[in-house]
Design a protein around this motif. Structure first.
Motif, PDB file in Angstrom:
ATOM      1  N   ASN A 207       0.823  -1.219   0.000  1.00 54.09           N
ATOM      2  CA  ASN A 207       0.000   0.000   0.000  1.00 54.09           C
ATOM      3  C   ASN A 207       0.853   1.263   0.000  1.00 54.09           C
ATOM      4  OD1 ASN A 207      -2.631  -1.123  -0.024  1.00 54.09           O
ATOM      5  ND2 ASN A 207      -2.441  -1.658   2.125  1.00 54.09           N
ATOM      6  N   GLU A 208       2.012   1.195   0.637  1.00 57.09           N
ATOM      7  CA  GLU A 208       2.932   2.327   0.631  1.00 57.09           C
ATOM      8  C   GLU A 208       3.516   2.520  -0.768  1.00 57.09           C
ATOM      9  OE1 GLU A 208       4.543   1.633   5.233  1.00 57.09           O
ATOM     10  OE2 GLU A 208       5.705   0.925   3.511  1.00 57.09           O
ATOM     11  N   ALA A 209       3.837   1.403  -1.415  1.00 56.51           N
ATOM     12  CA  ALA A 209       4.502   1.471  -2.715  1.00 56.51           C
ATOM     13  C   ALA A 209       3.576   1.981  -3.823  1.00 56.51           C
ATOM     14  CB  ALA A 209       5.053   0.095  -3.086  1.00 56.51           C
ATOM     15  N   VAL A 210       2.357   1.454  -3.892  1.00 55.16           N
ATOM     16  CA  VAL A 210       1.470   1.839  -5.000  1.00 55.16           C
ATOM     17  C   VAL A 210       1.019   3.292  -4.898  1.00 55.16           C
ATOM     18  CG1 VAL A 210       0.625  -0.485  -5.488  1.00 55.16           C
ATOM     19  CG2 VAL A 210      -0.565   0.919  -3.793  1.00 55.16           C
ATOM     20  N   SER A 211       1.070   3.868  -3.711  1.00 54.85           N
ATOM     21  CA  SER A 211       0.629   5.259  -3.535  1.00 54.85           C
ATOM     22  C   SER A 211       1.781   6.256  -3.680  1.00 54.85           C
ATOM     23  CB  SER A 211      -0.030   5.437  -2.165  1.00 54.85           C
ATOM     24  OG  SER A 211       0.897   5.156  -1.118  1.00 54.85           O
ATOM     25  N   LEU A 212       2.933   5.791  -4.105  1.00 57.04           N
ATOM     26  CA  LEU A 212       4.128   6.628  -4.210  1.00 57.04           C
ATOM     27  C   LEU A 212       3.937   7.766  -5.218  1.00 57.04           C
ATOM     28  CD1 LEU A 212       7.069   6.632  -3.096  1.00 57.04           C
ATOM     29  CD2 LEU A 212       7.725   5.455  -5.209  1.00 57.04           C
ATOM     30  N   THR A 213       4.425   8.955  -4.854  1.00 60.29           N
ATOM     31  CA  THR A 213       4.386  10.114  -5.753  1.00 60.29           C
ATOM     32  C   THR A 213       5.808  10.669  -5.920  1.00 60.29           C
ATOM     33  OG1 THR A 213       4.073  11.768  -4.000  1.00 60.29           O
ATOM     34  CG2 THR A 213       2.086  10.702  -4.890  1.00 60.29           C
TER      35      THR A 213
ATOM     36  N   ASN B  32      13.233  11.702  -2.191  1.00 62.35           N
ATOM     37  CA  ASN B  32      14.310  12.636  -1.870  1.00 62.35           C
ATOM     38  C   ASN B  32      15.484  12.291  -2.788  1.00 62.35           C
ATOM     39  OD1 ASN B  32      16.596  13.911  -0.830  1.00 62.35           O
ATOM     40  ND2 ASN B  32      15.972  13.677   1.299  1.00 62.35           N
ATOM     41  N   PHE B  33      15.600  13.033  -3.904  1.00 67.72           N
ATOM     42  CA  PHE B  33      16.598  12.706  -4.922  1.00 67.72           C
ATOM     43  C   PHE B  33      18.022  12.975  -4.434  1.00 67.72           C
ATOM     44  CE2 PHE B  33      12.676  13.635  -7.239  1.00 67.72           C
ATOM     45  CZ  PHE B  33      12.572  12.501  -8.036  1.00 67.72           C
ATOM     46  N   LYS B  34      18.175  13.908  -3.522  1.00 61.36           N
ATOM     47  CA  LYS B  34      19.504  14.253  -3.034  1.00 61.36           C
ATOM     48  C   LYS B  34      20.112  13.104  -2.224  1.00 61.36           C
ATOM     49  CE  LYS B  34      21.943  17.563  -0.065  1.00 61.36           C
ATOM     50  NZ  LYS B  34      21.799  18.747   0.836  1.00 61.36           N
ATOM     51  N   ASP B  35      19.298  12.475  -1.381  1.00 64.33           N
ATOM     52  CA  ASP B  35      19.803  11.432  -0.475  1.00 64.33           C
ATOM     53  C   ASP B  35      19.418  10.018  -0.902  1.00 64.33           C
ATOM     54  OD1 ASP B  35      20.896  13.408   1.188  1.00 64.33           O
ATOM     55  OD2 ASP B  35      18.980  13.659   2.232  1.00 64.33           O
TER      56      ASP B  35
ATOM     57  N   ASN C  16       7.117   7.432 -14.606  1.00 63.62           N
ATOM     58  CA  ASN C  16       6.287   8.631 -14.451  1.00 63.62           C
ATOM     59  C   ASN C  16       6.287   9.482 -15.718  1.00 63.62           C
ATOM     60  OD1 ASN C  16       6.393  11.809 -13.413  1.00 63.62           O
ATOM     61  ND2 ASN C  16       4.758  10.565 -12.521  1.00 63.62           N
ATOM     62  N   LYS C  17       7.447   9.572 -16.363  1.00 69.87           N
ATOM     63  CA  LYS C  17       7.543  10.363 -17.597  1.00 69.87           C
ATOM     64  C   LYS C  17       6.639   9.779 -18.679  1.00 69.87           C
ATOM     65  CE  LYS C  17      10.845  12.000 -21.061  1.00 69.87           C
ATOM     66  NZ  LYS C  17      12.258  11.976 -21.529  1.00 69.87           N
TER      67      LYS C  17
ATOM     68  N   THR D  17       0.983  14.349 -13.870  1.00 67.63           N
ATOM     69  CA  THR D  17       0.609  13.613 -12.663  1.00 67.63           C
ATOM     70  C   THR D  17       1.827  13.395 -11.784  1.00 67.63           C
ATOM     71  OG1 THR D  17      -0.296  11.538 -11.798  1.00 67.63           O
ATOM     72  CG2 THR D  17       0.930  11.399 -13.857  1.00 67.63           C
ATOM     73  N   GLU D  18       1.608  13.459 -10.484  1.00 64.60           N
ATOM     74  CA  GLU D  18       2.657  13.183  -9.508  1.00 64.60           C
ATOM     75  C   GLU D  18       2.711  11.694  -9.190  1.00 64.60           C
ATOM     76  OE1 GLU D  18       4.408  15.080  -6.475  1.00 64.60           O
ATOM     77  OE2 GLU D  18       5.058  16.169  -8.251  1.00 64.60           O
ATOM     78  N   GLN D  19       1.628  10.991  -9.493  1.00 66.15           N
ATOM     79  CA  GLN D  19       1.511   9.583  -9.152  1.00 66.15           C
ATOM     80  C   GLN D  19       2.478   8.745  -9.984  1.00 66.15           C
ATOM     81  OE1 GLN D  19      -1.084   9.382  -6.854  1.00 66.15           O
ATOM     82  NE2 GLN D  19      -0.489   7.302  -6.253  1.00 66.15           N
ATOM     83  N   ILE D  20       3.160   7.806  -9.340  1.00 62.09           N
ATOM     84  CA  ILE D  20       4.099   6.949 -10.057  1.00 62.09           C
ATOM     85  C   ILE D  20       3.384   5.788 -10.736  1.00 62.09           C
ATOM     86  CG2 ILE D  20       6.139   5.484  -9.869  1.00 62.09           C
ATOM     87  CD1 ILE D  20       6.814   8.353  -9.313  1.00 62.09           C
ATOM     88  N   PHE D  21       2.528   5.099  -9.984  1.00 61.97           N
ATOM     89  CA  PHE D  21       1.889   3.886 -10.499  1.00 61.97           C
ATOM     90  C   PHE D  21       0.422   4.159 -10.847  1.00 61.97           C
ATOM     91  CE2 PHE D  21       5.363   2.446  -7.750  1.00 61.97           C
ATOM     92  CZ  PHE D  21       6.074   1.672  -8.653  1.00 61.97           C
TER      93      PHE D  21
END
Length: 349
Positions: free
Chosen positions: A194-200, A205-208, A240-241, A250-254
């Motif tokens: 549930n955490e993974a499918v809702s990823l945006t 955090n691209f820096k870390d 996402n692209k 969209t910000e949504q990944i999946f």
């Protein structure tokens, strides 16, 4: 006279003077459920848990109507004896997945674990109804959970199985490519499905090279940072692209094939179909989480860091997660048995 004595007994056991008077012969179970649900909503219980409350009591009401012939059961009808009869019925007569479309498994008798999940919900409700003065007695007070043999945790997948699953995905098809990336994310991070499918995008955090999960989205309501590999981040961005090219910004990944947020139930169904196609005995999202946990330790990770990544409150839970296959056990024993150093030494003459 009996009713008056019960009322007096209930009243004497209440510490508060303003409790609702006993009305178990006036409130049916559906109404009592709604009172309970409103109280839990006020406590901030999540919608998914509320949905489970309705489902679990729905099974009990079905038993009343279909087996006992009581069309509108009241709280008074809920007794310890009836609950024990209900338990026996679930264990010996109830058909699994009865009434659910697409489910072929019609095995008679539910597992003790399934029955106990429903009983724990009922125990919480009976305690609430009694303390609130809605029921004369706590019908679950002396009813014990079903005894169960210790069951192994959901096993992880072997390297060969993971490779077989990933290789079966045709990247020319959007849905299969998305599934492949989701599987790689689960194996790389150990996130819950549930955490993974809702990823945006905002969660990354691209820096870390971390995924930031807010407390609103985690099971235990704790904020946490989850490390993620750079290669997996690149795949998430690529997905996402392409999604934006298909469906717009969209910000949504999946996403699903209609540009709507992809959900865990849909992924489970897709894995279930894939399992049959590949001739596998089991295949579920949770197995990827277990695979991550096992391989993390085998690759040299420590248990306490793993506990934090997996978001376990108790390290005992993390230990239970680690299921080694026979091959892993043999391999680890071969590499680390202390007997080797003695077997190699020649006895002095």
């Amino acid at each position: 006279m009996r009713r008056r004595l019960i009322k007096e007994r209930v009243a004497k056991t209440k510490k508060k003077q303003d409790v609702t008077p006993y009305q178990g012969d006036e409130i049916n179970i559906e109404e009592a459920l709604e009172i309970f649900v409103r109280a839990k909503e006020a406590e901030g219980v999540r919608p998914r848990t509320i949905h489970a409350y309705h489902n679990h009591i729905g099974y009990l009401i079905d038993y009343f109507t279909e087996i006992k012939g009581v069309q509108k059961p009241f709280l008074d009808d809920l007794t310890s004896d009836l609950i024990r009869e209900y338990i026996t019925y679930q264990l010996t007569e109830k058909r699994r997945y009865e009434g659910e479309k697409g489910r072929k498994d019609k095995t008679v008798g539910l597992s003790p674990n399934t029955v106990n999940i429903r009983l724990r919900t009922l125990r919480t409700m009976c305690r609430f109804w009694y303390t609130e003065g809605l029921a004369a007695v706590n019908a679950m007070e002396n009813v014990k959970l079903v005894r169960t043999d210790e069951q192994p945790e959901v096993p992880g997948l072997s390297d060969k199985q993971v490779q077989t699953v990933i290789n079966s995905m045709d990247e020319k098809h959007y849905a299969e490519w998305r599934d492949k990336i989701l599987i790689l994310l689960l194996i790389d991070t150990g996130m819950r499905i549930n955490e993974a499918v809702s990823l945006t995008l905002s969660d990354i955090n691209f820096k870390d090279n971390m995924i930031v999960l807010s407390s609103e989205r985690t099971k235990n309501r704790r904020y946490r940072d989850v490390p993620v590999s750079l290669d997996v981040i690149k795949l998430l961005l690529e997905l996402n692209k392409e999604s934006q090219e298909y469906f717009g910004s969209t910000e949504q990944i999946f996403l699903n094939a209609y540009g709507e947020p992809f959900n865990s139930d849909s992924f489970r169904k897709r894995l279930n179909r894939l399992k049959s196609e590949l001739g596998m005995e089991r295949l579920s999202p949770h197995m990827f989480r277990h695979t991550f946990a096992r391989d993390y330790l085998l690759n040299g990770g420590d248990l306490f860091t793993l506990q934090k990544i997996l978001d376990h409150a108790d390290i005992k839970t993390t230990r239970k997660y680690i299921q080694m296959s026979k091959d892993h056990l043999r391999s680890q024993h071969k590499n680390y048995t202390p007997a080797r150093k003695y077997l190699k030494r020649k006895p002095k003459m």
